[in-house]
Design an enzyme around this catalytic site. Structure first.
Site, mmCIF file in Angstrom:
data_model
loop_
_atom_site.group_PDB
_atom_site.id
_atom_site.type_symbol
_atom_site.label_atom_id
_atom_site.label_comp_id
_atom_site.label_asym_id
_atom_site.label_seq_id
_atom_site.Cartn_x
_atom_site.Cartn_y
_atom_site.Cartn_z
ATOM 1 N N CYS A 97 9.504 14.816 3.286
ATOM 2 C CA CYS A 97 8.772 14.093 2.231
ATOM 3 C C CYS A 97 7.300 13.904 2.623
ATOM 4 O O CYS A 97 6.955 13.857 3.813
ATOM 5 C CB CYS A 97 9.370 12.702 2.034
ATOM 6 N N GLU B 118 5.512 11.250 2.517
ATOM 7 C CA GLU B 118 5.258 10.029 3.292
ATOM 8 C C GLU B 118 5.422 10.283 4.783
ATOM 9 O O GLU B 118 4.611 9.865 5.602
ATOM 10 C CB GLU B 118 6.240 8.913 2.895
ATOM 11 N N CYS C 75 11.788 7.253 -0.618
ATOM 12 C CA CYS C 75 13.222 7.360 -0.329
ATOM 13 C C CYS C 75 13.569 6.478 0.879
ATOM 14 O O CYS C 75 12.688 6.005 1.606
ATOM 15 C CB CYS C 75 13.612 8.813 -0.068
#
Ligand code: THU
Length: 162
Positions: free
Chosen positions: A74, A76, A113
């Site tokens: 991801c 992030e 997430c």
């Protein structure tokens, strides 16, 4: 048995209405722009993350997918791990997140997430400063004053340290 309650506070802003602090507006703009470099041929969901560091510099990341699906990462975590690898002595003050297909941003703010929340939480725990979380959508932007608000009863990785 007493019933306990947890509450969190969050703030809502309009994207581009001028109420967002200037340095954060710039960070948000970077999180939107960096989506262009995402490698997301499988989901077509391009996510951008921009981190504001304690010296004012900005680190960005985007999602990097892989044909062997779990091998992707991801936006992030790409950004957080890069910042921690390259600037271990700087603290992270804020993260901005934006997502959507192509130029189109999601209507609602993108929320990280679970795995990214865990990583953000431990990064925050390594420094003496909370990380603001700015989650961007077309119709609104949500701000949290700390990663704590994203994860109640989180596993505390520091409990592994002897
Ligand atoms: N993704 C992120 O990069 N960040 C999130 O917060 C949610 C999901 C990515 C993973 C995958 O590449 C795509 O978005 C669809 O799940």
């Amino acid at each position: 048995m007493p019933q306990m309650q947890l509450t969190i506070s969050y703030w809502e802003y309009d994207l581009n209405d001028g109420a967002i602090p200037q340095d954060i507006q710039r960070l948000i703009d970077k999180s939107i722009a960096v989506r262009e470099g995402a490698y997301a041929p499988y989901s077509r969901f391009q996510v951008g993350a921009a981190l504001l560091l304690s010296d004012g510099s900005v680190v960005t990341g985007n999602n990097q997918e892989n044909g062997a699906y779990p091998s992707g990462l991801c936006a992030e975590r790409v950004a957080m791990f890069y910042a921690n690898a390259q600037y271990p002595h700087l603290s992270i003050r804020a993260i901005a997140l934006a997502a959507g297909e192509g130029a189109d941003l999601t209507q609602s703010p993108i929320t990280p997430c679970g795995a990214c929340r865990q990583v953000m939480l431990e990064s925050q725990g390594r420094q003496n400063h909370p990380i603001e979380v700015w989650m961007v959508g077309k119709n609104k932007v949500i701000k949290l004053s700390s990663v704590d608000s994203l994860m109640t009863f989180a596993f505390d990785g520091s409990s592994l340290k002897k």
